[in-house]
Write a protein that holds these residues in place. Structure first.
Motif, PDB file in Angstrom:
ATOM      1  N   ASN A 177       0.846  -1.191   0.000  1.00 42.37           N
ATOM      2  CA  ASN A 177       0.000   0.000   0.000  1.00 42.37           C
ATOM      3  C   ASN A 177       0.884   1.245   0.000  1.00 42.37           C
ATOM      4  O   ASN A 177       0.868   2.040   0.939  1.00 42.37           O
ATOM      5  N   SER A 235       2.383   4.935  -1.279  1.00 44.84           N
ATOM      6  CA  SER A 235       1.892   6.193  -1.831  1.00 44.84           C
ATOM      7  C   SER A 235       2.290   6.278  -3.297  1.00 44.84           C
ATOM      8  O   SER A 235       3.173   5.543  -3.771  1.00 44.84           O
ATOM      9  N   LYS A 283       5.985   7.025  -3.666  1.00 44.24           N
ATOM     10  CA  LYS A 283       6.809   5.867  -3.324  1.00 44.24           C
ATOM     11  C   LYS A 283       6.731   4.806  -4.411  1.00 44.24           C
ATOM     12  O   LYS A 283       7.731   4.140  -4.726  1.00 44.24           O
TER      13      LYS A 283
END
Length: 329
Positions: free
Chosen positions: A7, A9, A12
């Motif tokens: 999960n 961002s 990222k």
């Protein structure tokens, strides 16, 4: 708590995409020294129930050819085997060969440490490799015997300590020495003690997440530890863009899992250059199948959880295919 790799961002994801998605040449280039009956019978390995039907050992010609295909690129060169790495009679010699032919590579060697003595530890330190990954795998004599079938845990621990002492005595700062315990529920009570003990000795001691080798490991034997997250929604396996393995006969395998049961290689470095194999139609098609969520269409991918060991770097795949961000799939 660490970063949730499933999960990330958007920013990222972009960073991780650049790290893992390598269309021109893999970041992790691996050479297998052989496929043979191991000196351990580990429950988390397919060899526990199905040892190789035919032994194969890499030759000087193929090992050197594999190294020359890598050349002076700056990426990881991993040396291991399907079986204990140092069971190959020329394994220690190959470390120096790899260093000579691949001067800019970060050379990583995996071993269970059973064949190490003072002389061999000195050879490892002097070979110029960058990283020795010592597969200790368990935290006590009892669990080690249960996991591997071997009852010499104390000696294996002393071998690891000896290697570190020799490295330190020779001031060989270039060599990183790490170890790990397998991240399965059956060993979870040992995780903290293992980390505490070996963090003070090696450069790094970790709990290594468990991959199920495409379902070839009996689920009744080992199960992933509770802390290992396996998303319910699957995404493409980064291995197809990030890493590969050269088998003992020169075949280029889809991934390390496929060396155990797949005999449909991407190509062979004795017949064509590795780079053309990596950029070839066969691997491109396999990547497309993963991006289309057609995992059942790829041998051994259907029941595999290795994909979950890599971060989720994916956006809207259809949109990105159209815009060209992954036009090389």
């Amino acid at each position: 708590m660490g970063i949730n790799i499933h999960n990330l961002s958007a920013i990222k994801k972009i960073i991780e995409r650049k790290r893992y998605l390598r269309p021109d040449f893999p970041y992790s280039y691996s050479i297998s020294l052989g496929e043979y009956k191991c000196n351990r019978k580990c429950r988390m390995c397919p060899m526990y129930g199905t040892p190789p039907k035919k032994e194969r050992y890499i030759t000087d010609k193929i090992f050197e050819r594999a190294c020359m295909e890598l050349g002076d690129r700056s990426c990881n060169l991993e040396i291991s085997a399907y079986g204990e790495t140092f069971m190959h009679p020329k394994s220690f010699e190959y470390l120096s060969t790899a260093r000579r032919l691949c001067p800019k590579a970060c050379i990583i060697v995996a071993t269970n440490g059973a064949f190490l003595d003072r002389k061999r530890c000195e050879e490892i330190v002097d070979s110029g490799i960058d990283h020795l990954s010592f597969s200790l795998n368990a935290g006590t004599e009892k669990s080690y015997k249960w996991l591997t079938g071997a009852d010499n845990y104390g000696q294996i621990c002393r071998n690891l300590e000896m290697l570190v002492r020799i490295r330190n005595k020779r001031s060989a700062k270039h060599l990183k020495i790490t170890t790990h315990i397998i991240g399965i529920k059956e060993l979870s009570r040992e995780f903290d003690d293992f980390i505490r003990r070996w963090s003070g000795i090696t450069d790094d001691a970790t709990v290594r997440n468990y991959g199920n080798w495409a379902g070839m490991v009996d689920r009744n034997e080992v199960t992933p530890a509770e802390g290992q997250k396996i998303p319910s929604k699957r995404y493409p396996c980064i291995w197809l863009w990030y890493a590969t393995k050269i088998e003992p006969n020169g075949d280029v395998s889809k991934c390390f899992v496929h060396v155990t049961g797949d005999r449909d290689p991407l190509g062979n470095i004795l017949k064509q250059g590795f780079e053309s194999i990596w950029k070839g139609e066969k691997l491109r098609r396999l990547r497309e199948l993963h991006c289309d969520n057609r995992y059942d269409s790829v041998e051994l991918c259907k029941d595999c959880i290795v994909w979950s060991l890599f971060p989720d770097v994916w956006f809207n795949l259809k949109r990105h295919v159209v815009t060209g961000d992954i036009r090389w799939l």
